[in-house]
Structure formats: C-alpha cells, structure tokens
Write a protein that holds these residues in place. Structure first.
Motif: not given
Lengths: 118, 402
Positions: A66-67, A69-71, A73-74, A91, A94-95
């Motif tokens: 999650g972290k 992704l927020s740092k 995104k791609n 969760l 997201a990978a």
C-alpha cells in the motif's frame, strides 16, 4: 542501462540468494531487510521493479505494498512468498504478480523478464 | 434475501465549500435540514429502512459534529445481530494522503472489504435528500447479472450538464458515461430527457476492488467514480442504469443534491408546501434522526395580525406573540413578541428578540438576534454584515455576534 530491482525480504539467506541469481541475469539489485528500509529506497533510487516478501516482522508485505503504491503509483511489484493463502486477500491484488517461492526461481525470473520487457 | 452480504459505504468527506458558511464548522452531511434532521439522516434512514444495516460512514474534514450526531442519534442497531453504523475517519492506512476523491475514499478502506468480504457493495453520498428502497436496486442488479448498477434520475436535457450523464441502450445497459458534459446524452426514446447519475452505486465486490486498484495506479486520475472509474469500465464491464423508484410513490420523483446554499434553501422550503413532494410523515419509511429530550413547541400571545402559517415548528420552541410564515424553525428557538419571520430557516437554539423583521434568511445555531433587528430587507446593508448569496439569501453563521 541495467534495470534496477529492489528485493524486500527479511530472511538474510534468501535475500543473498535472490540477489546473486538476479545479478547473474544482468540486473542491478538492491536489497532491504524490512519494509521500512525498502520504502526508504523508493524515495532515493530510480527503481524499475520490486520483489516483495509478505510475512515479515514489523511492517508486513501487504502494508508495504500500500505504501509503495502511494509513493510510486506505477512501480511494478511482484509478491514473492511461500504462502498461497494471501492470493485471495484484496490487498494483494494491488501487486502486478503473485508468485510462490520455488528453489529454481524460474517462474520469478520469467515474470521479471516479461514485466521489464528484457 | 440475505442483506448481510452487502456492505454500505456513505461518503461523507466532502468539504462542501459551496455550502459555506453552513459548513464552516461541520461537514456537509452534518448540516441541519428540515428542522430536526441532518442531511445524512436521509441516506442513513434509506439504508436502514431497506434492511442494509452494515454501514460505514467515511469522513475526513470537520467530522466532529457528524460523529457526535451518529453516536447520539444512530445508536439503534444491534451489534449482536451483525448490524452496525461505523464512522471511519481518514486513517492514512494505505496512502499518506487524505481522500483524493470518491474512489480513493473506498480504495483507502480496502482492508474493510477484505475483512468483511461482502458479495455486494452499496455506495451512497451523504449529502442527498430523497427516499429510496435500495433492495429494489439490488434485485435489479442481481437480475441483470450486472457488475455495476448506477441509480439514475431523469432531468430535462438543459439541466443535465451539472451532473454525470449516462448513455443507455434499450435495455438500460450503460454504453457511455460523461461527467458534466457540454452536450448531454439523452434517452433513446426521448431526445429532451437525460439520465443523470445520483451517485448511488451497487458493485460486485471483486470488480470494485479490481477497478479501484487500477485507478489507484494511474498517475493522471482524480480518483473519482464519476470522472475516472466508471468511464474506465465502459465497454469492459456489465453496467446498468436503474431508474430511481422513490418510496413516496408519487409521479414526480424527489431527489435533491444539496450542493449550494440555494439548493439547500429550496429543499427546505419545499417541505412547507401543503402536500410536500418529500413526505416526512410516512410511517412505513421513517426518516430517523437524533432528537434531544425537550418539551413540546409552545405558542403564546397570539393576537391581532399575528399568524403562524406554512411552517415547521420543532420541539422546545417558544413563540410569543410573533408571526411566522413559510419558515423552518428548528428545536429550542425562542422568538419574542412583535417579530415577523418570513421565508426563513432558523436553526437550533437561536434567540430572536422583540420587533425583529427577518426575511429569506438562514440563521445557524446559537445566534442571538437583538431587539428591532431587520434582516433580509435591504440586501446592500446586509452584505456589509452577513454572507449573502447571489440570489439574496442572507446566511448568519453559528454563534456569530449580530
């Protein structure tokens, strides 16, 4: 230029093994022994891919994911774990890939090639 | 039907800047409405009346007042039976940002979906006023084997540009969706009517999770359902438009997006009509709220030229020798003799002194209006002291000194 891969893995032996194997494949490899250390690399380094363990003390892999992704995104992430049960965990979706650890690492290597287009 | 397989999210995080100064100290869904209600009571009552009793309210800005209202007024469900209303503030559990948009608000609470693993997710907005049975929408969703069902409202084409507008085929399958289009799509059978999204969605959980993750990975996204997620599902997923059937069973359907002071004012005034288009008196579809213990409203010293007409007078008010026309009076308001109130909304615990004249004014909570005040009659004068909208509605913020 070599593609740069970050391995986030708490087990030291595995960490060294993966690093060696992936360097043989021609990648530049960074390693982190915890989620926190791994996240600090994301800010400093220009990474192309992350290989992420799930079961780690302190921050677990899903939280790290999650972290990440927020740092960035791609930034592609491959979950590399001994456990299959997290596949159903939303969760983990997201990978970009979910691979079960194996001694020959063939599946992981192929997936990296596919994702980095090399 | 087992409604335990549905999780409801109510989005209550909007800043509500266009409702300022009513949102000076509170989130938009917590703005008082219709005397004794808050705007969010409508979505909550609809969900509970529909039997959807597993509810998360997602908040971020100025959530204290909303939280207190939910804690005091909505402590009516049974945990033991698996029912709950939980207020979830932005926790920065995944991202280190506040909610960036409606889709991001759900994405950041992915762990709730992981824990609950519902089959369906109902997403509502906390700032709409309407009465709706969501079970009918869920049945429609299931019958159509939809991935996403969007509840729609019919408006004239000219009014549609402010909303998300859908293009549907004859089966009401969604074939296109544009947020705030310059030229809105119209119905296949009627070129003067457009279908707008009411911001009410039912998703199959797995599709929702996949589309939210995709959206979270996009760099150029505002992370909004209407602007980003739904357009990305066009031609990929099974999306249907559900025509809103309201619980008042009237021909003209009632749904109001309380986006501006004008919309807020008009929606309150509509309650005063003899046969209001929104019926608050239907025992089969009660709108619930928090009500403090207070005595009945009391009206004393009615005399010549004193009238109270077309008004809602709430509990705890004392109206002594004053006239009230077309107004909404919230609980515990005191109005002294000789005062006249026209076309106004007076919120809780306001004191209006003697011989005041007040017209087209919204007075927020705990304001004291001194004797002989005149408000709403001279807009230029009022503008020097108060907030006045373009159409001349005066707004006096809570606890302000007049």
């Amino acid at each position: 230029m070599k593609n740069k891969i970050l391995i986030i893995e708490d087990n030291e032996n595995e960490r060294l093994l993966y690093k060696e194997e992936l360097e043989k494949e021609g990648y530049e490899v960074l390693t982190a022994s915890s989620g926190k250390e791994g996240l600090s690399f994301i800010e400093k380094e220009k990474l192309d891919l992350i290989i992420l363990d799930l079961r780690m003390p302190e921050m677990d892999g899903l939280e790290v994911l999650g972290k990440i992704l927020s740092k960035r995104k791609n930034l592609p992430v491959i979950i590399y774990t001994s456990y299959s049960q997290y596949r159903n965990n939303f969760l983990s979706w997201a990978a970009d890939a979910y691979i079960i650890k194996s001694s020959d690492m063939v599946e992981l290597k192929n997936k990296i090639k596919e994702m980095l287009g090399s | 039907m087992n409604y335990k397989n549905v999780i409801t999210f109510i989005l209550a995080g909007g800043k509500g800047e266009r409702l300022y100064p009513l949102t000076k100290d509170r989130a938009k869904p917590a703005v008082p409405f219709g005397g004794t209600y808050r705007i969010i009571d409508f979505s909550l009552s609809n969900a509970v009346n529909s039997g959807f009793k597993r509810i998360y309210i997602l908040t971020q800005y100025k959530s204290f007042s909303l939280q207190r209202h939910i804690r005091e007024g909505w402590n009516i469900l049974s945990r033991e039976l698996g029912e709950f209303i939980e207020v979830v503030p932005a926790q920065q559990r995944i991202s280190e940002d506040w909610y960036l948009g409606t889709a991001d608000a759900i994405f950041q609470n992915l762990y709730i979906l992981e824990r609950e693993k519902p089959e369906y997710v109902l997403i509502l907005s906390g700032d709409h006023v309407y009465k709706m049975d969501y079970t009918k929408m869920l049945n429609f969703h299931i019958q159509n084997k939809a991935d996403l069902t969007i509840s729609v409202f019919e408006v004239n084409k000219e009014e549609a540009s402010r909303f998300g507008v859908l293009k549907v085929d004859n089966e009401y399958r969604v074939i296109d969706f544009v947020e705030k289009p310059q030229i809105p799509f119209t119905l296949p059978e009627n070129p003067s009517i457009s279908l707008i999204s009411m911001g009410i969605y039912i998703f199959n959980t797995e599709i929702l999770v996949k589309r939210l993750i995709e959206d979270a990975k996009k760099i150029y996204s505002s992370h909004d359902f209407g602007k980003d997620v739904i357009p990305s599902m066009i031609k990929r997923d099974r999306m249907f438009a559900y025509r809103f059937i309201e619980e008042d069973k009237r021909e003209s359907r009632y749904w109001r997006d309380i986006g501006t002071i004008e919309a807020y004012y008009n929606a309150n005034m509509e309650l005063l009509e003899i046969n209001p288009i929104l019926n608050l008196y239907d025992e089969n579809w009660p709108i619930m709220t928090y009500k403090p213990q207070s005595p009945p409203a009391k009206i004393v010293f009615l005399g010549r030229n004193i009238e109270i007409l077309n008004s809602l007078i709430s509990d705890g008010c004392i109206i002594s020798g004053s006239s009230i026309y077309n107004s909404v009076i919230s609980p515990s308001v005191k109005i002294e003799k000789g005062s006249e109130i026209f076309d106004s909304i007076i919120m809780n615990n306001v004191y209006i002194g003697e011989n005041c004249k007040i017209k087209r004014t919204i007075i927020d909570k705990n304001v004291i209006i001194p004797n002989n005040s005149v408000i709403g009659y001279n807009i230029e004068e009022d503008k020097k002291k108060f907030f006045v909208t373009e159409t001349g509605i005066v707004v006096i913020p809570r606890e302000s000194f007049v």
